[in-house]
Design an enzyme around this catalytic site. Structure first.
Site, PDB file in Angstrom:
ATOM      1  N   GLU A 113       0.820  -1.216   0.000  1.00  0.00           N
ATOM      2  CA  GLU A 113       0.000   0.000   0.000  1.00  0.00           C
ATOM      3  C   GLU A 113       0.851   1.262   0.000  1.00  0.00           C
ATOM      4  O   GLU A 113       0.538   2.233  -0.693  1.00  0.00           O
ATOM      5  CB  GLU A 113      -0.951   0.006   1.202  1.00  0.00           C
ATOM      6  CG  GLU A 113      -1.994  -1.110   1.185  1.00  0.00           C
ATOM      7  CD  GLU A 113      -3.062  -0.950   0.112  1.00  0.00           C
ATOM      8  OE1 GLU A 113      -3.117   0.107  -0.543  1.00  0.00           O
ATOM      9  OE2 GLU A 113      -3.854  -1.891  -0.065  1.00  0.00           O
ATOM     10  N   ARG A 171       0.434   3.696  -3.278  1.00  0.00           N
ATOM     11  CA  ARG A 171      -0.232   4.975  -3.040  1.00  0.00           C
ATOM     12  C   ARG A 171       0.760   6.115  -2.858  1.00  0.00           C
ATOM     13  O   ARG A 171       0.679   7.131  -3.533  1.00  0.00           O
ATOM     14  CB  ARG A 171      -1.130   4.887  -1.801  1.00  0.00           C
ATOM     15  CG  ARG A 171      -2.241   3.857  -1.948  1.00  0.00           C
ATOM     16  CD  ARG A 171      -3.302   4.025  -0.880  1.00  0.00           C
ATOM     17  NE  ARG A 171      -4.020   2.768  -0.674  1.00  0.00           N
ATOM     18  CZ  ARG A 171      -5.264   2.684  -0.212  1.00  0.00           C
ATOM     19  NH1 ARG A 171      -5.934   3.776   0.100  1.00  0.00           N
ATOM     20  NH2 ARG A 171      -5.848   1.513  -0.039  1.00  0.00           N
ATOM     21  N   ASP A 227      -4.200 -10.124  -8.318  1.00  0.00           N
ATOM     22  CA  ASP A 227      -4.495  -9.193  -9.404  1.00  0.00           C
ATOM     23  C   ASP A 227      -3.323  -8.434 -10.012  1.00  0.00           C
ATOM     24  O   ASP A 227      -2.975  -8.623 -11.180  1.00  0.00           O
ATOM     25  CB  ASP A 227      -5.586  -8.197  -8.989  1.00  0.00           C
ATOM     26  CG  ASP A 227      -5.338  -7.534  -7.627  1.00  0.00           C
ATOM     27  OD1 ASP A 227      -4.258  -7.709  -7.059  1.00  0.00           O
ATOM     28  OD2 ASP A 227      -6.246  -6.830  -7.150  1.00  0.00           O
ATOM     29  N   GLU A 281     -12.181  -0.472 -10.341  1.00  0.00           N
ATOM     30  CA  GLU A 281     -11.722  -1.420 -11.366  1.00  0.00           C
ATOM     31  C   GLU A 281     -12.628  -1.494 -12.595  1.00  0.00           C
ATOM     32  O   GLU A 281     -12.158  -1.693 -13.718  1.00  0.00           O
ATOM     33  CB  GLU A 281     -11.561  -2.822 -10.755  1.00  0.00           C
ATOM     34  CG  GLU A 281     -10.413  -2.925  -9.768  1.00  0.00           C
ATOM     35  CD  GLU A 281     -10.713  -2.301  -8.415  1.00  0.00           C
ATOM     36  OE1 GLU A 281      -9.748  -1.957  -7.688  1.00  0.00           O
ATOM     37  OE2 GLU A 281     -11.909  -2.141  -8.067  1.00  0.00           O
ATOM     38  N   THR A 338      -0.902   0.537 -10.215  1.00  0.00           N
ATOM     39  CA  THR A 338      -2.166  -0.095  -9.849  1.00  0.00           C
ATOM     40  C   THR A 338      -3.023   0.799  -8.955  1.00  0.00           C
ATOM     41  O   THR A 338      -4.118   0.411  -8.558  1.00  0.00           O
ATOM     42  CB  THR A 338      -1.927  -1.494  -9.242  1.00  0.00           C
ATOM     43  OG1 THR A 338      -3.154  -2.228  -9.293  1.00  0.00           O
ATOM     44  CG2 THR A 338      -1.422  -1.417  -7.816  1.00  0.00           C
TER      45      THR A 338
END
Length: 516
Positions: free
Chosen positions: A137, A141, A282, A416, A502
């Site tokens: 994360e 981010r 993913d 998504e 992502t």
């Protein structure tokens, strides 16, 4: 960039600072290498498209203004109670919404709001924190958001913060295999030198099977870490992110060619045979094709791993329901679970992006597959009362593309599905994708917009909905950015120049090498 560093072993013996000429990244030269202006140059779209884009810009301003008013410096806004939320994912780091929103504010030309966010980064963004953070994360981010904003603006503060934070993540790689653990303590650092093995502590998530590392987590560092090396001149980042997973995974035995979600960072063996294209798996697949694109199509190892993985997915996981909907099932030790998570809905966009660069026969097959999966994800929205999709939907017991369990009926402002609409619009220009995106905008306005921001909802099948009181940072980073780009001309953040990480942070394709 790409895969140059992959074949040489990481020696770890980088020469001491004094002996090297100071490295300077040539930002001006980088900007000249872009094929399109960052915010595009083509105008001349129809008034309706422009009006829709302006509506999405207004939503972003509303989300930001309320965050700034009630929660600035906290990680997310709680819009119903009008206060901030910190959470435990980021190990003491603050301002997740600021960092996630920066590039979206810039692209939307929300100048004043961008300056407010930049000022917070300059004055208040503290990296000297203690606490356990998710490596994944923090990377997608914070590192992603800072890198993207530097590349878009050339403002040094974003680059410097990205590099400083990147150093704090390196100890996660101190494992017998070099595959990083999932959690890093950002505080316990030996920062005497960039090149000493830092002593920051790292371990794996308690719930990840038996101390294993998660495929999507260690497989989703590559894009950002290559750019950390590109900007610092220090190869250690690229070596850490490239040598371990790719080298390892291309050689380790894969059941039916599939990559299970859990791998031991100690032994390098799979811990259990659960495969999914949704959560846990993913973005590993996404970063294979994107590593190749970011390397200007030179990283052939990543491309081959992607092609092989997609072939195994097509063969073992892609299924068609009785009602004719194509979906990607999950695989547990050879038994299929006929369920698709909202997180897996990014795969329509990914497969379309990869199809563009496949041979003729595969290209058409993959474009068709991408469109079918995106259609299925659209159905999961269309079949709900709110026209927003559930966290997961199933194809069993007579129901299709619907959540059948109470625990899967929520929608937390996830991006998504609109991400796939954006890619399919750019690659096909079929107007239905803009129409579907506009349906999402109307549903967000009707059911998620509250007096002081946007909130997720607890059940997409009931109206009026119960709100969850959380404006996720990825709503500003991803959901609103992809919706905005869906109604932009193709040269705004052109796919020729940019690859989205992502968390939808745009990172540049490496057209050349920019050492000054």
């Amino acid at each position: 960039q790409g895969g140059e560093g992959r074949d040489e072993p990481a020696t770890g013996a980088t020469p001491a600072r004094e002996t090297r000429a100071p490295f300077r990244f040539d930002y001006e030269r980088f900007r000249r290498s872009l094929r399109h202006p960052v915010r595009g140059g083509q105008r001349g779209e129809d008034p309706e498209t422009r009006a829709r884009r302006m509506k999405i810009k207004e939503m972003m301003k509303f989300a930001w203004d309320n965050y700034k008013q009630y929660a600035l410096g906290k990680n997310e806004l709680r819009p119903l109670t009008k206060n901030g939320h910190i959470g435990n994912m980021f190990g003491g780091l603050r301002g997740a919404t600021v960092i996630d929103a920066l590039d979206t504010l810039y692209i939307m030309e929300l100048e004043e709001e961008f300056q407010e966010a930049k000022k917070w980064v300059e004055k208040s963004f503290d990296l000297n924190v203690n606490g356990e953070a998710s490596l994944f994360e923090v990377n997608i981010r914070y590192i992603g958001g800072l890198l993207a904003t530097y590349y878009l603006t050339g403002e040094e503060v974003f680059k410097n913060k990205a590099l400083e934070l990147g150093e704090k993540l390196l100890p996660a790689f101190n494992t017998p295999t070099g595959i990083p653990r999932g959690v890093i303590n950002l505080g316990r650092q030996d920062t005497r030198s960039l090149f000493s093995p830092c002593s920051g502590m790292s371990w794996s998530w308690g719930w990840a099977s038996a101390g294993s590392s998660i495929l999507a987590e260690f497989g989703t560092l590559h894009l950002e870490f290559l750019h950390l090396s590109e900007l610092s001149g220090n190869p250690v980042f690229a070596e850490k992110a490239s040598n371990s997973p790719a080298w390892f995974l291309s050689r380790v035995e894969k059941p039916q060619g599939l990559y299970p979600n859990f791998l031991s960072p100690v032994t390098g063996n799979w811990v259990q045979h659960h495969v999914s294209i949704g959560g846990l798996g993913d973005s590993f697949y996404e970063y294979l094709i994107k590593s190749w694109l970011m390397s200007d199509k030179k990283d052939s190892e990543a491309k081959k791993m992607y092609d092989d993985a997609l072939e195994a997915i097509e063969k073992h996981l892609v299924r068609k329901s009785a009602g004719g909907l194509t979906y990607i099932a999950e695989w547990r030790g050879g038994i299929l679970e006929h369920k698709m998570g909202h997180l897996a809905c990014f795969s329509g966009g990914m497969i379309a992006l990869g199809a563009e660069h496949a041979g003729e026969e595969r290209r058409q097959r993959h474009m068709d597959l991408a469109a079918e999966i995106t259609n299925t994800c659209h159905e999961s929205y269309a079949r709900s009362d709110t026209k927003l999709g559930p966290e997961a939907f199933r194809f069993d017991a007579g129901s299709e593309a619907m959540a059948t369990r109470l625990s899967e009926r929520y929608y937390i402002l996830r991006p998504e599905v609109v991400e796939s609409y954006m890619y399919l619009w750019r690659l096909t220009h079929n107007p239905k994708y803009r129409q579907w995106g506009w349906e999402v905008v109307k549903a967000l306005e009707k059911y998620c917009r509250v007096e002081a921001g946007f909130s997720g909802i607890r059940d997409v099948y009931s109206t009026p909905p119960m709100h969850d009181n959380m404006q996720q940072s990825f709503f500003l980073a991803e959901t609103l950015k992809y919706l905005y780009l869906l109604f932009c001309e193709d040269d705004v953040l052109s796919l020729d120049d940019w690859v989205f990480n992502t968390e939808a942070h745009p990172l540049p394709v490496n057209h050349t090498n920019f050492k000054a």
